[in-house]
Enzyme design. Sequence first.
Site, PDB file in Angstrom:
ATOM      1  N   GLU A  43      -6.877  57.394  95.842  1.00  0.00           N
ATOM      2  CA  GLU A  43      -5.856  57.952  94.946  1.00  0.00           C
ATOM      3  C   GLU A  43      -5.773  57.040  93.729  1.00  0.00           C
ATOM      4  O   GLU A  43      -5.616  55.827  93.859  1.00  0.00           O
ATOM      5  CB  GLU A  43      -4.472  58.027  95.607  1.00  0.00           C
ATOM      6  CG  GLU A  43      -3.464  58.697  94.658  1.00  0.00           C
ATOM      7  CD  GLU A  43      -1.990  58.681  95.135  1.00  0.00           C
ATOM      8  OE1 GLU A  43      -1.169  59.324  94.468  1.00  0.00           O
ATOM      9  OE2 GLU A  43      -1.687  58.026  96.148  1.00  0.00           O
ATOM     10  N   GLU A  68      -3.913  51.156  91.582  1.00  0.00           N
ATOM     11  CA  GLU A  68      -2.709  51.104  90.736  1.00  0.00           C
ATOM     12  C   GLU A  68      -2.916  49.986  89.736  1.00  0.00           C
ATOM     13  O   GLU A  68      -3.345  48.895  90.102  1.00  0.00           O
ATOM     14  CB  GLU A  68      -1.458  50.887  91.604  1.00  0.00           C
ATOM     15  CG  GLU A  68      -0.174  50.744  90.854  1.00  0.00           C
ATOM     16  CD  GLU A  68       0.101  51.843  89.822  1.00  0.00           C
ATOM     17  OE1 GLU A  68       0.143  53.033  90.174  1.00  0.00           O
ATOM     18  OE2 GLU A  68       0.248  51.484  88.637  1.00  0.00           O
ATOM     19  N   ASP A  97      -7.739  49.109  87.064  1.00  0.00           N
ATOM     20  CA  ASP A  97      -7.654  50.216  86.118  1.00  0.00           C
ATOM     21  C   ASP A  97      -8.803  51.183  86.400  1.00  0.00           C
ATOM     22  O   ASP A  97      -9.961  50.762  86.490  1.00  0.00           O
ATOM     23  CB  ASP A  97      -7.761  49.670  84.689  1.00  0.00           C
ATOM     24  CG  ASP A  97      -7.378  50.722  83.665  1.00  0.00           C
ATOM     25  OD1 ASP A  97      -7.818  51.883  83.811  1.00  0.00           O
ATOM     26  OD2 ASP A  97      -6.635  50.386  82.735  1.00  0.00           O
ATOM     27  N   ASP A 119      -0.215  60.142  84.234  1.00  0.00           N
ATOM     28  CA  ASP A 119       0.501  60.071  82.946  1.00  0.00           C
ATOM     29  C   ASP A 119      -0.075  61.115  81.979  1.00  0.00           C
ATOM     30  O   ASP A 119      -1.290  61.190  81.808  1.00  0.00           O
ATOM     31  CB  ASP A 119       0.345  58.666  82.340  1.00  0.00           C
ATOM     32  CG  ASP A 119       0.898  57.594  83.272  1.00  0.00           C
ATOM     33  OD1 ASP A 119       1.917  57.861  83.924  1.00  0.00           O
ATOM     34  OD2 ASP A 119       0.306  56.505  83.353  1.00  0.00           O
ATOM     35  N   THR A 193       4.349  63.724  96.823  1.00  0.00           N
ATOM     36  CA  THR A 193       4.436  62.368  96.275  1.00  0.00           C
ATOM     37  C   THR A 193       5.879  62.169  95.802  1.00  0.00           C
ATOM     38  O   THR A 193       6.658  63.123  95.770  1.00  0.00           O
ATOM     39  CB  THR A 193       3.489  62.190  95.073  1.00  0.00           C
ATOM     40  OG1 THR A 193       4.062  62.840  93.934  1.00  0.00           O
ATOM     41  CG2 THR A 193       2.113  62.764  95.350  1.00  0.00           C
ATOM     42  N   TYR A 195       6.962  61.559  92.746  1.00  0.00           N
ATOM     43  CA  TYR A 195       7.176  62.353  91.521  1.00  0.00           C
ATOM     44  C   TYR A 195       7.320  63.828  91.872  1.00  0.00           C
ATOM     45  O   TYR A 195       8.143  64.535  91.313  1.00  0.00           O
ATOM     46  CB  TYR A 195       6.002  62.184  90.547  1.00  0.00           C
ATOM     47  CG  TYR A 195       6.138  61.006  89.625  1.00  0.00           C
ATOM     48  CD1 TYR A 195       6.282  59.716  90.128  1.00  0.00           C
ATOM     49  CD2 TYR A 195       6.106  61.169  88.238  1.00  0.00           C
ATOM     50  CE1 TYR A 195       6.389  58.624  89.279  1.00  0.00           C
ATOM     51  CE2 TYR A 195       6.218  60.081  87.386  1.00  0.00           C
ATOM     52  CZ  TYR A 195       6.353  58.807  87.923  1.00  0.00           C
ATOM     53  OH  TYR A 195       6.463  57.724  87.080  1.00  0.00           O
ATOM     54  N   GLU A 196       6.508  64.268  92.807  1.00  0.00           N
ATOM     55  CA  GLU A 196       6.535  65.680  93.187  1.00  0.00           C
ATOM     56  C   GLU A 196       7.901  66.068  93.752  1.00  0.00           C
ATOM     57  O   GLU A 196       8.462  67.110  93.396  1.00  0.00           O
ATOM     58  CB  GLU A 196       5.430  65.949  94.217  1.00  0.00           C
ATOM     59  CG  GLU A 196       5.292  67.411  94.639  1.00  0.00           C
ATOM     60  CD  GLU A 196       4.074  67.621  95.526  1.00  0.00           C
ATOM     61  OE1 GLU A 196       3.308  66.649  95.744  1.00  0.00           O
ATOM     62  OE2 GLU A 196       3.870  68.747  95.987  1.00  0.00           O
TER      63      GLU A 196
HETATM   64  N1  SAH Z   1       1.054  59.161  92.151  1.00  0.00           N
HETATM   65  C1  SAH Z   1       2.444  58.735  92.095  1.00  0.00           C
HETATM   66  C2  SAH Z   1       2.779  58.038  90.763  1.00  0.00           C
HETATM   67  C3  SAH Z   1       2.570  58.864  89.526  1.00  0.00           C
HETATM   68  S1  SAH Z   1       2.945  57.990  88.008  1.00  0.00           S
HETATM   69  C4  SAH Z   1       3.355  59.924  92.356  1.00  0.00           C
HETATM   70  O1  SAH Z   1       2.888  61.062  92.239  1.00  0.00           O
HETATM   71  O2  SAH Z   1       4.524  59.715  92.698  1.00  0.00           O
HETATM   72  C5  SAH Z   1       1.309  57.561  87.503  1.00  0.00           C
HETATM   73  C6  SAH Z   1       0.867  56.211  88.064  1.00  0.00           C
HETATM   74  O3  SAH Z   1      -0.497  56.009  87.677  1.00  0.00           O
HETATM   75  C7  SAH Z   1       1.650  55.026  87.515  1.00  0.00           C
HETATM   76  O4  SAH Z   1       2.076  54.225  88.592  1.00  0.00           O
HETATM   77  C8  SAH Z   1       0.630  54.305  86.633  1.00  0.00           C
HETATM   78  O5  SAH Z   1       0.835  52.910  86.597  1.00  0.00           O
HETATM   79  C9  SAH Z   1      -0.689  54.662  87.296  1.00  0.00           C
HETATM   80  N2  SAH Z   1      -1.856  54.637  86.397  1.00  0.00           N
HETATM   81  C10 SAH Z   1      -1.926  55.214  85.185  1.00  0.00           C
HETATM   82  N3  SAH Z   1      -3.123  55.021  84.630  1.00  0.00           N
HETATM   83  C11 SAH Z   1      -3.864  54.311  85.522  1.00  0.00           C
HETATM   84  C12 SAH Z   1      -5.190  53.800  85.512  1.00  0.00           C
HETATM   85  N4  SAH Z   1      -5.989  53.954  84.444  1.00  0.00           N
HETATM   86  N5  SAH Z   1      -5.631  53.129  86.594  1.00  0.00           N
HETATM   87  C13 SAH Z   1      -4.804  52.925  87.663  1.00  0.00           C
HETATM   88  N6  SAH Z   1      -3.538  53.389  87.729  1.00  0.00           N
HETATM   89  C14 SAH Z   1      -3.063  54.068  86.669  1.00  0.00           C
END
Ligand code: SAH
Length: 215
Positions: A43, A68, A97, A119, A193, A195-196
């Site tokens: 993920e 993350e 990243d 995002d 999740t 956020y969901e």
């Molecule tokens: N998947 C979770 C969080 C969604 S918010 C949910 O659905 O509840 C998006 C997350 O992705 C954030 O925590 C952000 O830090 C992470 N993120 C964004 N770009 C990223 C990247 N390039 N590599 C790793 N993580 C990333």
Amino acid sequence: MRLRNVKRAFERLDSYDAVIQDPEQYKGRWHEFFGNDNPIYIEIGMGRGGFLISHALNNPNINYIGFEKFTVVIVKALENIEKEENPLNNLCVVRFDAQQILELFEDDEVDRIYLNFSDPWPKDRHAKRRLTCRDFLHRYKQVLKAEGNIIFKTDNDSLFDYSIEEMKAVDMDFEKMTLDLHKSEFIEGNIMTSYEKKFHEMGKNINMVQAVFAE
Ligand code: SAH
């Protein structure tokens, strides 16, 4: 204040078993790391980790790796993992990243990629940062097995439309697609999740696609 929090989080990161400090060393060898030949699901942007923890508990024969990029967020995920009664041997997390995903996996090493509530980066000039832009999709193609898939969920309708167009542009086929997951046939077995949960409770439709690269 914020910086102090980040520094503390960094200091604490190595005190958790589930975080992999130098994940590059396992490139091409994740099966040795897990000690089995089970499929590998990742993920990207795992947030606080609830989704992956539930999956790992429900599917002991699948290995999960959470990406993350923010230390303060990953510490929350690690705290949640440690709250589990039994150690989750099929789940680990990396502070990494997704831009650098090719440094972590060999070709064809991954069976599935979950992108949950990524995002949106709504401004055009930031489109390259979206985790579903074609540059990212090309990298995912490299690490995924031929039959491997990407499952993407988002509340953001314009990000979803954009992502479908990007997936088409790199020649992906759609195995499942819905603009309203919670009212669709695909809801069975869905794990929400954090956020969901938030968006669903607000009455927002959740978009979902499961896509594979065409032969
Ligand atoms: N998947 C979770 C969080 C969604 S918010 C949910 O659905 O509840 C998006 C997350 O992705 C954030 O925590 C952000 O830090 C992470 N993120 C964004 N770009 C990223 C990247 N390039 N590599 C790793 N993580 C990333």
